[in-house]
Scaffold this motif. Sequence first.
Motif, mmCIF file in Angstrom:
data_model
loop_
_atom_site.group_PDB
_atom_site.id
_atom_site.type_symbol
_atom_site.label_atom_id
_atom_site.label_comp_id
_atom_site.label_asym_id
_atom_site.label_seq_id
_atom_site.Cartn_x
_atom_site.Cartn_y
_atom_site.Cartn_z
ATOM 1 N N SER A 78 2.933 5.793 -0.547
ATOM 2 C CA SER A 78 1.556 5.982 -0.061
ATOM 3 C C SER A 78 1.565 6.692 1.277
ATOM 4 O O SER A 78 2.358 6.366 2.162
ATOM 5 N N ASP A 79 0.676 7.660 1.422
ATOM 6 C CA ASP A 79 0.485 8.284 2.725
ATOM 7 C C ASP A 79 -0.907 8.026 3.285
ATOM 8 O O ASP A 79 -1.196 8.353 4.430
ATOM 9 N N LEU A 80 -1.782 7.414 2.473
ATOM 10 C CA LEU A 80 -3.146 7.083 2.887
ATOM 11 C C LEU A 80 -3.492 5.679 2.414
ATOM 12 O O LEU A 80 -2.831 5.114 1.538
ATOM 13 N N GLY A 81 -4.572 5.129 2.977
ATOM 14 C CA GLY A 81 -5.068 3.835 2.537
ATOM 15 C C GLY A 81 -6.532 3.691 2.887
ATOM 16 O O GLY A 81 -7.053 4.396 3.762
ATOM 17 N N LEU A 82 -7.233 2.795 2.187
ATOM 18 C CA LEU A 82 -8.622 2.494 2.522
ATOM 19 C C LEU A 82 -8.656 1.631 3.774
ATOM 20 O O LEU A 82 -7.832 0.722 3.933
#
Length: 417
Positions: A78-82
């Motif tokens: 993962s490089d992004l998250g909520l």
Amino acid sequence: MRDFLPADKARRERVLAVIRERYRAHGFDEIETPVMEDHARLHAGIGGDNEKLAFNILKRGLDADAVRAGADDQAALSDLGLRYDLTVPLARFYATNRGQLPTVFRSIQIAPVWRAERPQKGRYRQFMQCDIDIIGDASGRAEAELIVASLDTLDALGLEGGSIRINDRRLLDGMLDVFGFSPDERPGVLITIDKLDKIGPDGVTAELRERGATDAAVDAFDAFLTRPQLLIARPFGAEQIRAALPDGIADEAVDALIAIGDAVAGARGGDVPLVFDPFLVRGMGYYTGTIFELAHPSVDSSLGGGGRYDGMIGRFLGQDVPAVGFSIGFERIVDLVAAGDEQGSAAIVLVHDRDVPVAELVALKSALVAEGARVRLEQRTKNLKGLLERAAQDGYTAFATVRAGAARADLEVKPLD
């Protein structure tokens, strides 16, 4: 994650409108940040237990082999998250846009956040947060402004009688030092102390012993918990604060709380709805000073809270900037607000026969809309009572029957009882 029917949505928007209006009246300006942040930023060790509840977004273009290879490494997948709160995004926002912001920046953020919670009453995987923060002011004026604005907002929502439980992380550290807890065991000790309202003094001391905390420190803490002075009610001020603390605590943090109380009293005409709670912890590890929670006599749980987090922005900016914030628990508050006129103006259902020309219906509707009404067209059904009851549930307050050839002057508008 929930759907909201029209009446529920209207109620939520009415409450949000009051919150926005009160916050803006106190000099705060609204900003907006993306729903996603960098994975590394969300997992930088500043979000406490919320980091464990983050929804991570899989990198684009990964094949099955890459997913299996990275099974034990979230950063590889993962490089992004909520976002799981609005404070971490605000710190990144300020670091990015500092040159375009005032020296003391007062922000409003009202937006959804996401956490992988186990759903239950009052806990959702998507929920709304309503935050106000002051960045760039290291004085107690910032805390006073946040507290006054939050209490004013609660009053405007018809929830008068709210109060603020307040403490300071520096006082907590001082207490643990006086009792004899070593620095390395303090994070675990604070986790246990934070359960005092739920498991009581006996439960706290028992859990501290199970944790293997220093025996003499646990004994000193237990004796302090049961001393009679803590049961004496006093108005907020130096006497109340000192009576709730062990001897040997430095004056600096105590004086800061007293100054905040004086400022709040001045703003609220002598009313000081503050209660010093020496065992208020709040779980976020980024708090560095004052911490507070919003209480109301109608519920046992808190309706919001916040604190000072002077060290967070420096992680992104490379230079420490003082910051303090307050978050209202919208999902809890919206259920407490009394039902009202969601529309603020006439809301009319035009019940028409099947043979009424569309041009006539649209003309009548437009005439009423021009007068400021909210208008819905409904074709007459056999069960007229059911149709009108449904309209009332959706917030409509009146109806009129429309037949072919009717003009605006012919409409007899009747209330929906």
